[in-house]
Scaffold this motif. Structure first.
Motif, PDB file in Angstrom:
ATOM      1  N   HIS A   1     -31.179  21.451  14.437  1.00 21.46           N
ATOM      2  CA  HIS A   1     -30.258  21.299  13.307  1.00 21.46           C
ATOM      3  C   HIS A   1     -29.200  22.379  13.304  1.00 21.46           C
ATOM      4  CE1 HIS A   1     -33.852  19.113  11.982  1.00 21.46           C
ATOM      5  NE2 HIS A   1     -33.057  18.391  11.240  1.00 21.46           N
ATOM      6  N   ASN A   2     -27.962  21.978  13.030  1.00 23.59           N
ATOM      7  CA  ASN A   2     -26.888  22.921  12.793  1.00 23.59           C
ATOM      8  C   ASN A   2     -26.152  22.358  11.579  1.00 23.59           C
ATOM      9  OD1 ASN A   2     -25.498  25.303  14.098  1.00 23.59           O
ATOM     10  ND2 ASN A   2     -23.754  23.929  13.842  1.00 23.59           N
ATOM     11  N   PRO A   3     -25.760  23.217  10.625  1.00 19.99           N
ATOM     12  CA  PRO A   3     -25.167  22.678   9.388  1.00 19.99           C
ATOM     13  C   PRO A   3     -23.922  21.816   9.646  1.00 19.99           C
ATOM     14  CG  PRO A   3     -25.591  25.036   9.194  1.00 19.99           C
ATOM     15  CD  PRO A   3     -25.899  24.678  10.604  1.00 19.99           C
ATOM     16  N   GLU A   4     -23.208  22.090  10.730  1.00 19.83           N
ATOM     17  CA  GLU A   4     -22.077  21.244  11.110  1.00 19.83           C
ATOM     18  C   GLU A   4     -22.417  20.634  12.456  1.00 19.83           C
ATOM     19  OE1 GLU A   4     -18.348  23.325  11.401  1.00 19.83           O
ATOM     20  OE2 GLU A   4     -17.411  21.717  12.553  1.00 19.83           O
ATOM     21  N   PHE A   5     -22.348  19.320  12.559  1.00 16.89           N
ATOM     22  CA  PHE A   5     -22.739  18.688  13.821  1.00 16.89           C
ATOM     23  C   PHE A   5     -21.903  17.442  14.098  1.00 16.89           C
ATOM     24  CE2 PHE A   5     -25.217  15.099  12.069  1.00 16.89           C
ATOM     25  CZ  PHE A   5     -25.325  15.503  10.752  1.00 16.89           C
ATOM     26  N   SER A   6     -22.011  16.956  15.310  1.00 19.41           N
ATOM     27  CA  SER A   6     -21.206  15.803  15.714  1.00 19.41           C
ATOM     28  C   SER A   6     -22.029  14.533  15.631  1.00 19.41           C
ATOM     29  CB  SER A   6     -20.702  15.976  17.139  1.00 19.41           C
ATOM     30  OG  SER A   6     -19.809  17.048  17.199  1.00 19.41           O
ATOM     31  N   ILE A   7     -21.389  13.520  15.107  1.00 18.40           N
ATOM     32  CA  ILE A   7     -22.067  12.260  14.854  1.00 18.40           C
ATOM     33  C   ILE A   7     -21.303  11.145  15.568  1.00 18.40           C
ATOM     34  CG2 ILE A   7     -21.161  10.963  12.891  1.00 18.40           C
ATOM     35  CD1 ILE A   7     -23.589  11.644  11.312  1.00 18.40           C
ATOM     36  N   LEU A   8     -22.033  10.182  16.093  1.00 22.55           N
ATOM     37  CA  LEU A   8     -21.420   8.926  16.521  1.00 22.55           C
ATOM     38  C   LEU A   8     -21.951   7.876  15.562  1.00 22.55           C
ATOM     39  CD1 LEU A   8     -20.167   6.727  18.398  1.00 22.55           C
ATOM     40  CD2 LEU A   8     -22.287   6.801  19.702  1.00 22.55           C
ATOM     41  N   GLU A   9     -21.048   7.199  14.881  1.00 18.58           N
ATOM     42  CA  GLU A   9     -21.507   6.172  13.942  1.00 18.58           C
ATOM     43  C   GLU A   9     -20.779   4.880  14.258  1.00 18.58           C
ATOM     44  OE1 GLU A   9     -22.681   7.516  10.235  1.00 18.58           O
ATOM     45  OE2 GLU A   9     -22.101   5.748   9.098  1.00 18.58           O
ATOM     46  N   TRP A  10     -21.528   3.770  14.351  1.00 13.32           N
ATOM     47  CA  TRP A  10     -20.824   2.513  14.583  1.00 13.32           C
ATOM     48  C   TRP A  10     -21.430   1.363  13.797  1.00 13.32           C
ATOM     49  CZ3 TRP A  10     -24.384   4.058  18.351  1.00 13.32           C
ATOM     50  CH2 TRP A  10     -25.178   3.078  18.964  1.00 13.32           C
ATOM     51  N   TYR A  11     -20.565   0.380  13.527  1.00 14.94           N
ATOM     52  CA  TYR A  11     -20.942  -0.790  12.730  1.00 14.94           C
ATOM     53  C   TYR A  11     -20.573  -2.040  13.496  1.00 14.94           C
ATOM     54  CZ  TYR A  11     -21.678   2.438   8.946  1.00 14.94           C
ATOM     55  OH  TYR A  11     -22.154   3.467   8.191  1.00 14.94           O
ATOM     56  N   ARG A  12     -21.471  -3.012  13.495  1.00 19.24           N
ATOM     57  CA  ARG A  12     -21.256  -4.261  14.203  1.00 19.24           C
ATOM     58  C   ARG A  12     -21.318  -5.421  13.228  1.00 19.24           C
ATOM     59  NH1 ARG A  12     -19.388  -5.505  18.710  1.00 19.24           N
ATOM     60  NH2 ARG A  12     -20.476  -4.773  20.572  1.00 19.24           N
ATOM     61  N   ILE A  13     -20.185  -6.115  13.121  1.00 28.58           N
ATOM     62  CA  ILE A  13     -20.118  -7.271  12.224  1.00 28.58           C
ATOM     63  C   ILE A  13     -21.043  -8.373  12.754  1.00 28.58           C
ATOM     64  CG2 ILE A  13     -18.582  -9.057  11.258  1.00 28.58           C
ATOM     65  CD1 ILE A  13     -17.689  -6.400  10.293  1.00 28.58           C
ATOM     66  N   ASP A  14     -21.783  -8.999  11.834  1.00 27.21           N
ATOM     67  CA  ASP A  14     -22.665 -10.130  12.160  1.00 27.21           C
ATOM     68  C   ASP A  14     -23.829  -9.786  13.093  1.00 27.21           C
ATOM     69  OD1 ASP A  14     -21.490 -11.978  10.504  1.00 27.21           O
ATOM     70  OD2 ASP A  14     -20.026 -12.624  12.011  1.00 27.21           O
ATOM     71  N   TYR A  15     -24.080  -8.521  13.297  1.00 30.09           N
ATOM     72  CA  TYR A  15     -25.260  -8.146  14.092  1.00 30.09           C
ATOM     73  C   TYR A  15     -26.461  -8.055  13.159  1.00 30.09           C
ATOM     74  CZ  TYR A  15     -23.472  -6.808  18.727  1.00 30.09           C
ATOM     75  OH  TYR A  15     -22.961  -6.806  19.989  1.00 30.09           O
ATOM     76  N   ASN A  16     -27.598  -8.597  13.600  1.00 32.18           N
ATOM     77  CA  ASN A  16     -28.820  -8.306  12.860  1.00 32.18           C
ATOM     78  C   ASN A  16     -29.441  -7.033  13.453  1.00 32.18           C
ATOM     79  OD1 ASN A  16     -30.226  -9.023  15.174  1.00 32.18           O
ATOM     80  ND2 ASN A  16     -30.486 -11.150  14.491  1.00 32.18           N
ATOM     81  N   LEU A  17     -30.556  -6.624  12.905  1.00 29.44           N
ATOM     82  CA  LEU A  17     -31.140  -5.352  13.316  1.00 29.44           C
ATOM     83  C   LEU A  17     -31.512  -5.379  14.803  1.00 29.44           C
ATOM     84  CD1 LEU A  17     -31.619  -2.832  11.585  1.00 29.44           C
ATOM     85  CD2 LEU A  17     -34.035  -3.412  11.534  1.00 29.44           C
ATOM     86  N   GLN A  18     -32.073  -6.497  15.233  1.00 29.26           N
ATOM     87  CA  GLN A  18     -32.500  -6.632  16.625  1.00 29.26           C
ATOM     88  C   GLN A  18     -31.320  -6.457  17.592  1.00 29.26           C
ATOM     89  OE1 GLN A  18     -35.727  -7.055  17.828  1.00 29.26           O
ATOM     90  NE2 GLN A  18     -34.626  -6.536  19.710  1.00 29.26           N
ATOM     91  N   GLN A  19     -30.199  -7.095  17.246  1.00 33.84           N
ATOM     92  CA  GLN A  19     -29.032  -6.991  18.122  1.00 33.84           C
ATOM     93  C   GLN A  19     -28.531  -5.551  18.210  1.00 33.84           C
ATOM     94  OE1 GLN A  19     -27.065 -10.194  15.878  1.00 33.84           O
ATOM     95  NE2 GLN A  19     -26.439 -11.054  17.865  1.00 33.84           N
TER      96      GLN A  19
END
Lengths: 326, 189
Positions: A104-122
């Motif tokens: 853990h570091n109080p400031e860190f790098s994140i990759l965040e992505w969202y997929r339209i119409d994807y279910n959890l499995q996909q």
């Protein structure tokens, strides 16, 4: 190099990081997922009592505005999704107060992505593809395991994680040298799960190159949807590489009323613990009212991924200026 | 008494735990994804030397222990207590059997030791890493055997018994590593 002015990490780490980032960008470009940027400094933040945030004042005396450094870009990205952006990803910094340690570091790098119409499995499938690509492993040789939270928890502890029975949890703790859990967790189901998962279960995951755990107990749904067929579990998964937690994915909750109810519940927990209450983000809630498309999303810790890529033992080995040198 | 938050935990920090002074050996901050953060700590009880693992809720605070290490010279034993003196201030401390514990077998007059004080009372004594002591008893051994293979027990002037090579004889000075209790070399006078 000595002296606090100098980078804590080997300079070769800079190359490895740049390479990792360019691979991630190539992966999403090929899949036509759009890279976006959203603010790190915002008027609102999340209510999650487990996430402590940094706040700051914007000076416009005498009416200074309270601002927050984002603990994740989730709300702003969902506003883009609601506005019709289509599938998006972001590589950015996130800030969490009081979190400091090997992982853990109080400031860190994140990759965040969202997929339209994807279910959890996909989304789980795509996450595996991305990680195998970045780690330069292939599916046939990597030791990959995908299993449900309940199966994993019951196999190792013989306890039911969804159906909380304090007495059996206490006897489990007594028999497994976890007596601290009894006084710390008291009657808090979720804390018991966190304690046992982090102390007992996570170390067992070290044997897998890649392990995905899905179907978290509903009380740990966070911002995910409750499973439509089984209300005891949430449509949420976590990814572990050699036992290190690397990512957290949701089938995204889109119902404004349900979201607002969870914010209220979390604020209630904050009140009971004597913590500062957090204003519910009105932009985010209005975006949900406008309509968040069906989507799944995930956040992945890039500094930890780099640690794994370079066989490092601590975030300090992969960050030029970790917290103590920042 | 000062308090420390778990966020300040690091190796070497001295805290009170179950009314005993303890030293933190290792602190791991753990936080499951969206869950409760914990500090999982390895702690040495400075009274008993025992190492235990404990978990704290992150953000909890614990009392600090007033524990300091000082460099001090060993003077003599009066039968009940072992007496030490600070070289610069001439201040003296007397340590009891519990405090000197196993270190007693390495204590030679005038040796500079490390003494751990808790609330200004001796808690433990650590001898120098290397001491030079003379052999008061050992088997004469075979003449001409210069190899180290096997070795034999030798009793030192302080009462400690260490394994030495066969060629080492009564009256000789040897250097011993007190951390392992092993023979290092002979010392030429």
């Amino acid at each position: 190099m000595n002296g606090q002015w100098a980078p804590a990490c080997n300079l070769k780490q800079l190359q490895c990081r740049a390479q990792m980032l360019s691979k991630i960008r190539a992966f999403f470009e090929q899949r036509k997922v759009l890279e976006v940027e959203t603010p790190l400094l915002c008027h609102s933040t999340g209510t999650d009592p487990q996430l402590d945030f940094f706040s700051s004042a914007y000076h416009c005396s005498p009416n200074n505005k309270q601002m927050y450094l984002q603990t994740s870009p989730e709300f702003a990205m969902k506003r883009l999704l609601a506005a019709g952006s289509g599938s998006i990803y972001q590589i950015c910094k996130a800030f969490r107060n009081g979190e400091s340690g090997r992982f853990h570091n109080p400031e860190f790098s994140i990759l965040e992505w969202y997929r339209i119409d994807y279910n959890l499995q996909q989304l789980m499938d795509e996450t595996i593809e991305l990680l195998l690509y970045v780690l330069e492993k292939n599916e046939s040789t990597a030791n990959i395991k995908v299993l449900t939270y309940s199966a994993l928890f019951e196999e190792i502890t013989a306890l039911n994680p969804c159906n909380f029975c304090l007495q059996s949890y206490i006897s489990y703790a007594e028999n497994n040298n976890l007596t601290d859990a009894i006084s710390l967790c008291e009657n808090d189901h979720s804390m018991w799960l966190d304690f046992i998962f982090s102390h007992i279960i996570q170390p067992e995951l070290e044997q897998y190159h890649l392990c995905i755990v899905y179907g978290y107990p509903a009380i740990q749904a966070s911002l995910s949807r409750i499973n439509i067929d089984n209300p005891a579990i949430a449509d949420r998964f976590e990814v572990f590489i050699k036992g290190i937690e690397i990512a957290n994915g949701f089938l995204e909750l889109a119902d404004r009323n349900e979201q607002e109810r969870r914010f209220d519940q979390e604020n209630e927990v904050r009140r009971s613990k004597g913590m500062m209450l957090v204003k519910k983000d009105p932009y985010f809630l209005d975006a949900l009212s406008a309509g968040l498309p069906e989507c799944s999303g995930i956040a992945l810790g890039l500094d930890r991924l780099l640690m794994i890529l370079t066989n490092s033992n601590s975030l300090k080995e992969v960050m030029p200026f970790p917290f103590d040198r920042a | 008494m000062a308090k420390y938050s778990t966020n300040e935990f690091k190796a070497g920090l001295k805290i009170m735990l179950d009314a005993d002074p303890c030293a933190i050996i290792e602190n791991e901050f753990i936080k499951p994804g969206k869950g409760q953060a914990f500090s999982r700590v390895k702690i040495r009880n400075l009274k008993t030397g025992r190492v235990v693992e404990r978990t704290f809720k992150s953000g909890e605070s614990v009392e600090s222990a007033d524990v300091v290490d000082i460099e001090i010279q060993y003077l003599y034993c009066d039968g009940d207590f072992w007496h030490f003196m600070m070289a610069d201030t001439f201040e003296q401390y007397q340590a009891d059997e519990n405090a000197v514990a196993d270190s007693v077998k390495w204590l030679k007059d005038q040796a500079i030791c490390t003494m751990t004080l808790w609330n200004d009372l001796p808690l433990s004594v650590t001898p120098p890493n290397f001491v030079e002591l003379s052999i008061t008893d050992t088997d004469p051994g075979l003449k001409g055997d210069t190899s180290g293979g096997g070795g034999k027990p030798a009793t030192l002037e302080t009462g400690a018994v260490v394994r030495v090579p066969l060629f080492v004889q009564i009256g000789e000075m040897i250097k011993v590593d007190t951390r392992t209790g092993e023979y290092v070399s002979r010392v030429k006078e």
